[in-house]
Scaffold this motif. Structure first.
Motif, PDB file in Angstrom:
ATOM      1  N   ILE A 150       0.865  -1.189   0.000  1.00  0.00           N
ATOM      2  CA  ILE A 150       0.000   0.000   0.000  1.00  0.00           C
ATOM      3  C   ILE A 150       0.899   1.236   0.000  1.00  0.00           C
ATOM      4  N   SER A 151       0.785   2.042  -1.050  1.00  0.00           N
ATOM      5  CA  SER A 151       1.696   3.180  -1.226  1.00  0.00           C
ATOM      6  C   SER A 151       0.998   4.496  -0.905  1.00  0.00           C
ATOM      7  N   ASN A 152       1.800   5.531  -0.748  1.00  0.00           N
ATOM      8  CA  ASN A 152       1.234   6.872  -0.547  1.00  0.00           C
ATOM      9  C   ASN A 152       0.401   7.297  -1.753  1.00  0.00           C
ATOM     10  N   ALA A 153       0.825   6.912  -2.949  1.00  0.00           N
ATOM     11  CA  ALA A 153       0.057   7.254  -4.151  1.00  0.00           C
ATOM     12  C   ALA A 153      -1.317   6.595  -4.120  1.00  0.00           C
ATOM     13  N   MET A 154      -1.382   5.353  -3.664  1.00  0.00           N
ATOM     14  CA  MET A 154      -2.676   4.652  -3.581  1.00  0.00           C
ATOM     15  C   MET A 154      -3.600   5.350  -2.592  1.00  0.00           C
ATOM     16  N   LEU A 155      -3.043   5.835  -1.477  1.00  0.00           N
ATOM     17  CA  LEU A 155      -3.887   6.460  -0.454  1.00  0.00           C
ATOM     18  C   LEU A 155      -4.354   7.849  -0.876  1.00  0.00           C
ATOM     19  N   ARG A 156      -3.570   8.538  -1.722  1.00  0.00           N
ATOM     20  CA  ARG A 156      -3.982   9.881  -2.170  1.00  0.00           C
ATOM     21  C   ARG A 156      -5.325   9.826  -2.892  1.00  0.00           C
ATOM     22  N   SER A 157      -5.570   8.729  -3.596  1.00  0.00           N
ATOM     23  CA  SER A 157      -6.831   8.628  -4.341  1.00  0.00           C
ATOM     24  C   SER A 157      -7.881   7.797  -3.601  1.00  0.00           C
ATOM     25  N   ALA A 158      -7.572   7.423  -2.356  1.00  0.00           N
ATOM     26  CA  ALA A 158      -8.517   6.614  -1.573  1.00  0.00           C
ATOM     27  C   ALA A 158      -9.558   7.519  -0.908  1.00  0.00           C
ATOM     28  N   PRO A 159     -10.731   6.972  -0.585  1.00  0.00           N
ATOM     29  CA  PRO A 159     -11.757   7.776   0.106  1.00  0.00           C
ATOM     30  C   PRO A 159     -11.298   8.171   1.509  1.00  0.00           C
ATOM     31  N   PRO A 160     -11.875   9.240   2.065  1.00  0.00           N
ATOM     32  CA  PRO A 160     -11.474   9.698   3.401  1.00  0.00           C
ATOM     33  C   PRO A 160     -11.745   8.634   4.464  1.00  0.00           C
ATOM     34  N   VAL A 161     -10.877   8.618   5.468  1.00  0.00           N
ATOM     35  CA  VAL A 161     -10.974   7.617   6.528  1.00  0.00           C
ATOM     36  C   VAL A 161     -12.341   7.660   7.205  1.00  0.00           C
ATOM     37  N   ALA A 162     -12.888   8.862   7.424  1.00  0.00           N
ATOM     38  CA  ALA A 162     -14.173   8.956   8.141  1.00  0.00           C
ATOM     39  C   ALA A 162     -15.285   8.278   7.347  1.00  0.00           C
ATOM     40  N   GLN A 163     -15.265   8.480   6.051  1.00  0.00           N
ATOM     41  CA  GLN A 163     -16.296   7.852   5.210  1.00  0.00           C
ATOM     42  C   GLN A 163     -16.184   6.331   5.260  1.00  0.00           C
ATOM     43  N   VAL A 164     -14.947   5.830   5.153  1.00  0.00           N
ATOM     44  CA  VAL A 164     -14.739   4.382   5.129  1.00  0.00           C
ATOM     45  C   VAL A 164     -15.119   3.766   6.471  1.00  0.00           C
ATOM     46  N   MET A 165     -14.708   4.410   7.561  1.00  0.00           N
ATOM     47  CA  MET A 165     -14.995   3.824   8.871  1.00  0.00           C
ATOM     48  C   MET A 165     -16.483   3.863   9.196  1.00  0.00           C
ATOM     49  N   ARG A 166     -17.178   4.905   8.725  1.00  0.00           N
ATOM     50  CA  ARG A 166     -18.642   4.916   8.891  1.00  0.00           C
ATOM     51  C   ARG A 166     -19.267   3.732   8.155  1.00  0.00           C
ATOM     52  N   GLU A 167     -18.831   3.534   6.925  1.00  0.00           N
ATOM     53  CA  GLU A 167     -19.370   2.412   6.144  1.00  0.00           C
ATOM     54  C   GLU A 167     -19.043   1.085   6.819  1.00  0.00           C
ATOM     55  N   ALA A 168     -17.793   0.954   7.310  1.00  0.00           N
ATOM     56  CA  ALA A 168     -17.370  -0.304   7.935  1.00  0.00           C
ATOM     57  C   ALA A 168     -18.168  -0.572   9.207  1.00  0.00           C
ATOM     58  N   ALA A 169     -18.341   0.466  10.019  1.00  0.00           N
ATOM     59  CA  ALA A 169     -19.074   0.292  11.276  1.00  0.00           C
ATOM     60  C   ALA A 169     -20.536  -0.046  11.000  1.00  0.00           C
ATOM     61  N   ASP A 170     -21.103   0.566   9.969  1.00  0.00           N
ATOM     62  CA  ASP A 170     -22.487   0.256   9.615  1.00  0.00           C
ATOM     63  C   ASP A 170     -22.595  -1.158   9.045  1.00  0.00           C
ATOM     64  N   PHE A 171     -21.571  -1.559   8.293  1.00  0.00           N
ATOM     65  CA  PHE A 171     -21.551  -2.905   7.710  1.00  0.00           C
ATOM     66  C   PHE A 171     -21.545  -3.965   8.818  1.00  0.00           C
ATOM     67  N   VAL A 172     -20.747  -3.717   9.855  1.00  0.00           N
ATOM     68  CA  VAL A 172     -20.619  -4.682  10.954  1.00  0.00           C
ATOM     69  C   VAL A 172     -21.800  -4.589  11.918  1.00  0.00           C
ATOM     70  N   GLY A 173     -22.248  -3.377  12.209  1.00  0.00           N
ATOM     71  CA  GLY A 173     -23.329  -3.208  13.183  1.00  0.00           C
ATOM     72  C   GLY A 173     -22.935  -3.774  14.528  1.00  0.00           C
ATOM     73  N   SER A 174     -23.808  -4.574  15.104  1.00  0.00           N
ATOM     74  CA  SER A 174     -23.517  -5.158  16.416  1.00  0.00           C
ATOM     75  C   SER A 174     -23.061  -6.610  16.295  1.00  0.00           C
ATOM     76  N   THR A 175     -22.722  -7.043  15.078  1.00  0.00           N
ATOM     77  CA  THR A 175     -22.249  -8.420  14.867  1.00  0.00           C
ATOM     78  C   THR A 175     -20.980  -8.662  15.683  1.00  0.00           C
ATOM     79  N   PRO A 176     -20.894  -9.792  16.390  1.00  0.00           N
ATOM     80  CA  PRO A 176     -19.684 -10.083  17.165  1.00  0.00           C
ATOM     81  C   PRO A 176     -18.443 -10.095  16.264  1.00  0.00           C
ATOM     82  N   LEU A 177     -17.332  -9.582  16.783  1.00  0.00           N
ATOM     83  CA  LEU A 177     -16.121  -9.382  15.992  1.00  0.00           C
ATOM     84  C   LEU A 177     -15.060 -10.441  16.278  1.00  0.00           C
TER      85      LEU A 177
END
Length: 203
Positions: A60-87
């Motif tokens: 994973i390079s700095n160039a790849m992250l420059r075009s990646a979505p913002p961390v807040a957006q991704v973590m919101r999606e991830a947290a919603d994807f998981v919900g209360s499912t045991p981890l």
DNA sequence: TGCCAGGCCCTCTTTAGGGCCTT
């Protein structure tokens, strides 16, 4: 009622989460009754630089992250994807730190417990040469899932390992495997007392 | 500038030290 589990893996810029050390990628595998039923994966841009050693490790390079979505957006999606499912995670003490840190940046917190395939494999597979995720995958003959040290490939490896631990539990101890509550209790039992613990579990 | 984790587990242990595992 279906037994659901969310197996997660983070790629990060280092070991300890903080302003200079953030998540760069997350992979999530949803298991339902022992089958993979859904997946989530995304790079994320938290505005931190990837050290050269980490880039070499993960690809994973700095160039790849420059075009990646913002961390807040991704973590919101991830947290919603998981919900209360045991981890579940391999070395959950690592992934739980980043999960909790990144959720805290959103003002959110984690409602559910983590089970740890590292602690469980030390207890149930003590004969393995070591307990790295890649070693256990090869040693147990589990499927290759893609490039190691990428989040979804590692999450799928951990999911396959979890299912293997379930088979091991059933074969050796006559216990069903993927009950999250049992796994969380089992991973805290001193390794030397696991056999006794399983013998004394109610049927 | 220089520093750089932490929980778990074993043992030549417990008044401690060192390896494992994650990136």
């Amino acid at each position: 009622m279906k037994q659901r589990l969310a197996v997660i893996d983070f790629e990060t810029t280092g070991i300890t989460p903080g302003p200079g050390c953030r998540a760069t990628e997350i992979g999530i595998v949803l298991l339902e009754d022992g089958q993979i039923v859904d997946r989530y994966q995304s790079l994320m841009n938290a505005g931190v630089r990837v050290p050269a050693m980490i880039e070499q490790l993960t690809g994973i390079s700095n160039a790849m992250l420059r075009s990646a979505p913002p961390v807040a957006q991704v973590m919101r999606e991830a947290a919603d994807f998981v919900g209360s499912t045991p981890l579940v995670a391999h070395n959950a003490s690592f992934d739980s730190k980043f999960w909790d840190y990144e959720l805290a940046q959103l003002g959110r917190s984690r409602p559910q417990a983590f089970a740890c395939t590292l602690l469980l494999s030390r207890r149930l597979l003590p004969q393995a040469p070591d307990h790295k995720l890649g070693t256990l995958t090869r040693w147990a003959g589990l499927p290759a899932t893609g490039r190691a040290h990428r989040a979804l490939a590692d999450a799928e490896m951990a999911a396959n390992l979890l299912l293997h631990l379930g088979v091991t539990l059933r074969q050796r101890h006559g216990r069903g495997a993927v009950d999250h509550g049992l796994l969380c209790k089992l991973q805290k039992v001193p390794a030397a007392k696991v056999a006794q613990y399983l013998r004394e579990l109610p049927a």
